[in-house]
Design a protein around this motif. Structure first.
Motif, PDB file in Angstrom:
ATOM      1  N   CYS A 303      62.489 -10.632  29.127  1.00 31.66           N
ATOM      2  CA  CYS A 303      62.347 -11.943  29.771  1.00 31.66           C
ATOM      3  C   CYS A 303      61.935 -11.833  31.239  1.00 31.66           C
ATOM      4  CB  CYS A 303      63.616 -12.770  29.607  1.00 31.66           C
ATOM      5  SG  CYS A 303      64.942 -12.181  30.630  1.00 31.66           S
ATOM      6  N   GLY A 304      61.407 -10.707  31.647  1.00 37.17           N
ATOM      7  CA  GLY A 304      60.834 -10.626  32.988  1.00 37.17           C
ATOM      8  C   GLY A 304      61.839 -10.431  34.102  1.00 37.17           C
ATOM      9  N   LYS A 305      63.074 -10.106  33.745  1.00 40.86           N
ATOM     10  CA  LYS A 305      64.104  -9.947  34.763  1.00 40.86           C
ATOM     11  C   LYS A 305      64.150  -8.502  35.246  1.00 40.86           C
ATOM     12  CE  LYS A 305      68.828 -11.619  35.022  1.00 40.86           C
ATOM     13  NZ  LYS A 305      69.960 -12.042  34.199  1.00 40.86           N
ATOM     14  N   ALA A 319      50.491 -13.818  28.091  1.00 37.83           N
ATOM     15  CA  ALA A 319      50.869 -12.573  28.757  1.00 37.83           C
ATOM     16  C   ALA A 319      52.395 -12.437  28.841  1.00 37.83           C
ATOM     17  CB  ALA A 319      50.271 -12.544  30.153  1.00 37.83           C
ATOM     18  N   ALA A 320      52.862 -11.208  28.959  1.00 35.44           N
ATOM     19  CA  ALA A 320      54.296 -10.970  29.119  1.00 35.44           C
ATOM     20  C   ALA A 320      54.770 -11.623  30.412  1.00 35.44           C
ATOM     21  CB  ALA A 320      54.571  -9.476  29.154  1.00 35.44           C
ATOM     22  N   PRO A 321      55.912 -12.296  30.384  1.00 36.20           N
ATOM     23  CA  PRO A 321      56.379 -13.010  31.575  1.00 36.20           C
ATOM     24  C   PRO A 321      56.750 -12.042  32.694  1.00 36.20           C
ATOM     25  CG  PRO A 321      58.051 -13.025  29.862  1.00 36.20           C
ATOM     26  CD  PRO A 321      56.826 -12.427  29.255  1.00 36.20           C
ATOM     27  N   ALA A 326      58.955 -17.728  34.502  1.00 36.57           N
ATOM     28  CA  ALA A 326      57.748 -17.624  33.671  1.00 36.57           C
ATOM     29  C   ALA A 326      58.134 -17.470  32.202  1.00 36.57           C
ATOM     30  CB  ALA A 326      56.898 -16.442  34.132  1.00 36.57           C
ATOM     31  N   ALA A 327      59.243 -16.770  31.949  1.00 32.43           N
ATOM     32  CA  ALA A 327      59.687 -16.581  30.565  1.00 32.43           C
ATOM     33  C   ALA A 327      60.017 -17.910  29.907  1.00 32.43           C
ATOM     34  CB  ALA A 327      60.886 -15.643  30.525  1.00 32.43           C
ATOM     35  N   TRP A 328      60.750 -18.763  30.609  1.00 33.05           N
ATOM     36  CA  TRP A 328      61.060 -20.088  30.041  1.00 33.05           C
ATOM     37  C   TRP A 328      59.777 -20.824  29.707  1.00 33.05           C
ATOM     38  CZ3 TRP A 328      65.801 -21.367  28.434  1.00 33.05           C
ATOM     39  CH2 TRP A 328      66.921 -20.776  29.049  1.00 33.05           C
TER      40      TRP A 328
END
Ligand SMILES: Nc1ncnc2c1ncn2[C@@H]1O[C@H](COP(=O)(O)OP(=O)(O)OP(=O)(O)O)[C@@H](O)[C@H]1O
Ligand SMILES: [Mg+2]
Length: 496
Positions: A303-305, A319-321, A326-328
């Motif tokens: 989730c991009g964290k 694209a991958a967050p 951006a993930a949400w």
């Protein structure tokens, strides 16, 4: 038998909500009493009163022969009542040893804190709770939830406890860590310490308790020796009716379901990975592993964290967050582990907490009325127990806070749902509600990644199982055809 603690007629209301309706309880020295009940039954409220954290409206408490009214937790601690709260309360910015000896720092001749002495005094305390591997100089906030829990218990033991209250101490411990904690409890018991133990894991009750007390709607509905009760009787007492989770049909990934996410040998460059897997619409990927195996880190990468240093993630939606926000927006919703530190907005209402993710996902304004309707619907689906959607979330019981965060994820209408220990601290009935909701959503095409340290939960819910150990994938296979032992032996693989 003279009671160490004797409680009569404890009552407590919050505004017009009558939470405790008259609790009676006696506990002898050296006795371990399990206090059980559904989310919102009043368990935490009751023990908060015993430990001076909350005032009572009526009733008497006699402790060690003296009538007591504690107006602060300090007074209760001085009398020997030690309360480990449901939500962790270490100070994240301080070191482990500073947390252990807060208010009791050892100082050298110069008056400066003697860090060496502090570390040396910390080690035996940590060892006693099976946490000898934790360096006392580490920052508490960097520890895993399980490690923080152990430090809290070590801290409690550094004081002279006569009554130890453990409010869901094992919710974030592995079976191995819980066993170590139970050994500590048994040792305290043999020295005459009384223990009140709150848990939603019934099997633990039979391992550790002498007596089982069940609360329902703020009153004691049963109080029996553990030998005179059963799992079924306890559940019936808690829910007011005979109740069974009910076997669910096995989950399978629908044939030809579209790919939602592919992780290709992803790694964080710090011990996690390379990990590969695919996730399809309608699939429930159950991720099992011991604490520290890398499960939470994996979700954070998805989730991009957490930065991905090697490999790549491909998402059907783009694209991958690069960040959680951006993930949400890309349709990935994360329910993080540990609600206090991760994501609860304590001063906002339950409704605000539910709709916040939808605002983030949409990036724009949504009509207030439709938000209210959405919050209402999720509220009812998940059976959240509180005065109403306007109640501040911090005053909900622990399990109900967890349900509200689950509702938040669903409110964002995600295509991929990432769940990290979603049933921590929720009662048996609610667990069933969450399982059914996850299954229903998967049936509608949602893809789910479900991290859990409860093996029965993984086996009941997952269509595909992945096991991590030491940051690596040690098993990845369809649920059908896997037994308990396959999963466990993959989790206990030695480090390479
Ligand atoms: N400070 C508060 N203000 C208002 N209501 C509160 C407050 N604290 C607790 N309540 C309410 O009291 C009820 C009992 O909550 P409590 O936390 O004691 O439940 P519990 O049995 O510990 O549940 P869980 O298993 O979920 O932890 C809940 O309905 C909760 O909303
Ligand atoms: Mg509670």
């Amino acid at each position: 038998m003279t009671a160490l603690l004797s409680v009569r007629g404890i009552e407590k209301s919050f505004d017009r909500n009558r939470v405790l309706t008259g609790i009676d309880l006696d506990i002898a020295a050296g006795e371990v009493v399990a206090l059980l009940g559904e989310n919102g039954a009043g368990k935490s409220t009751f023990v908060n009163i015993l430990s001076g954290a909350l005032g009572r409206d009526a009733g008497r408490v006699v402790f060690a022969g003296a009538e007591t009214v504690f107006s602060t937790t300090r007074e209760a601690i001085d009398a020997g009542i030690i309360h480990i709260h449901q939500e962790l309360s270490l100070i994240g910015s301080l070191s482990v040893m500073e947390n252990l000896f807060i208010g009791d720092y050892r100082t050298g001749r110069s008056g400066i804190i003697d860090r060496k002495a502090l570390a040396a005094a910390s080690r035996p305390l940590l060892e006693r709770v099976g946490a000898g591997h934790i360096d006392p100089r580490r920052t508490a906030g960097e520890l895993s939830t399980a490690e923080q829990q152990l430090v809290e218990i070590a801290k409690a033991l550094s004081r002279n406890a006569r009554l130890l209250i453990l409010d869901e101490p094992t919710a974030s411990l592995t079976p191995h860590e819980a066993a170590a904690l139970f050994a500590v409890v048994r040792e305290l018991k043999s020295r005459g310490v009384a223990v009140i133990f709150i848990s939603h894991r019934l099997e633990e009750v039979f391992q550790i308790a002498d007596r089982v007390v069940v609360l329902r709607d703020g009153g004691v509905v049963s109080d029996r020796p553990v030998a005179a009760t059963s799992r079924e009787a306890i559940i019936a007492d808690m829910t007011g009716r005979a109740f069974a989770l009910g076997a669910m049909p096995p989950a399978i990934v629908p044939e030809g379901a579209p790919l939602r996410l592919a992780a290709e040998a992803i790694g964080d460059g710090a011990g996690i990975g390379p990990i590969s897997f695919e996730l399809r619409a309608g699939e429930i990927l159950g991720v099992f592993g011991l604490v520290g195996a890398g499960r939470t880190e994996l979700l954070e990468m998805l989730c991009g964290k957490r930065a991905i240093k090697s490999g790549a993630i491909r998402l059907a939606s783009g694209a991958a967050p690069a960040s959680p926000t951006a993930a949400w927006r890309s349709g990935l919703a994360l329910l993080p582990e540990g609600r206090k530190t991760n994501g609860i907005l304590p001063n906002l209402s339950v409704e605000e907490n539910i709709v916040v993710a939808r605002r983030q996902a949409g990036g724009g304004l949504v009509a207030r009325g439709s938000e209210r309707a959405l919050a209402d619907r999720l509220w009812r689906t998940l059976g959240i127990v509180a005065a109403g959607p306007g109640q501040p979330i911090r005053s909900l019981s622990g399990g109900n806070q967890q349900k509200a965060l689950f509702a938040r994820c669903l409110a964002a209408d995600p295509s991929i749902l990432l769940l990290d220990e979603p049933t921590h601290g929720v009662d048996v009935r609610t667990k069933g509600d969450i399982y059914r909701t996850v299954r229903d959503l998967a049936g509608e095409g949602l893809a789910v990644v479900f991290v859990s340290s409860e093996l029965p939960e993984i086996l009941a819910l997952a269509s595909t199982v992945m096991v991590l150990a030491h940051g690596r994938r040690t098993l990845y296979a369809p649920r059908a055809g896997l037994g308990e032992n396959d999963v466990l032996s993959a989790a206990f693989v030695e480090a390479a």
